[in-house]
Design a protein around this motif. Sequence first.
Motif, PDB file in Angstrom:
ATOM      1  N   ASN A 199      34.745  41.874 -12.264  1.00  0.00           N
ATOM      2  CA  ASN A 199      33.405  41.324 -12.503  1.00  0.00           C
ATOM      3  C   ASN A 199      32.414  42.433 -12.827  1.00  0.00           C
ATOM      4  N   SER A 219      38.976  41.623  -7.978  1.00  0.00           N
ATOM      5  CA  SER A 219      38.055  40.633  -8.523  1.00  0.00           C
ATOM      6  C   SER A 219      36.657  41.221  -8.685  1.00  0.00           C
ATOM      7  N   ILE A 220      36.184  41.933  -7.673  1.00  0.00           N
ATOM      8  CA  ILE A 220      34.862  42.553  -7.735  1.00  0.00           C
ATOM      9  C   ILE A 220      34.827  43.592  -8.852  1.00  0.00           C
ATOM     10  N   ASN A 234      44.125  45.119  -3.139  1.00  0.00           N
ATOM     11  CA  ASN A 234      43.430  44.008  -2.524  1.00  0.00           C
ATOM     12  C   ASN A 234      42.870  43.086  -3.613  1.00  0.00           C
ATOM     13  N   PRO A 235      43.190  41.779  -3.582  1.00  0.00           N
ATOM     14  CA  PRO A 235      42.695  40.861  -4.617  1.00  0.00           C
ATOM     15  C   PRO A 235      41.171  40.767  -4.669  1.00  0.00           C
ATOM     16  N   LYS A 236      40.512  40.857  -3.503  1.00  0.00           N
ATOM     17  CA  LYS A 236      39.045  40.816  -3.494  1.00  0.00           C
ATOM     18  C   LYS A 236      38.470  42.006  -4.255  1.00  0.00           C
ATOM     19  N   VAL A 237      39.047  43.169  -4.008  1.00  0.00           N
ATOM     20  CA  VAL A 237      38.558  44.391  -4.652  1.00  0.00           C
ATOM     21  C   VAL A 237      38.794  44.313  -6.158  1.00  0.00           C
TER      22      VAL A 237
END
Length: 69
Positions: free
Chosen positions: A12, A8-9, A3-6
Amino acid sequence: MNNPKVLSIFNNAKIFLSIEELKELAMCIDKEVGRPAPRIVKKSKPLQNWTLESVTEELLATQFKKKCR
């Protein structure tokens, strides 16, 4: 982690958190969400004593069964 959101998080978090804080975050996530169930690995059976008699018996029992019509 597809998952791209995961991703990215996670990236970060690697930038802004120390190693100890990442470990603490991982423990909190494990506690909150739970770990996935471990996959069960089937253990292979130990090899039998492969004598000519046991091989013959095994083949007769498994390979040469009468076929039902």
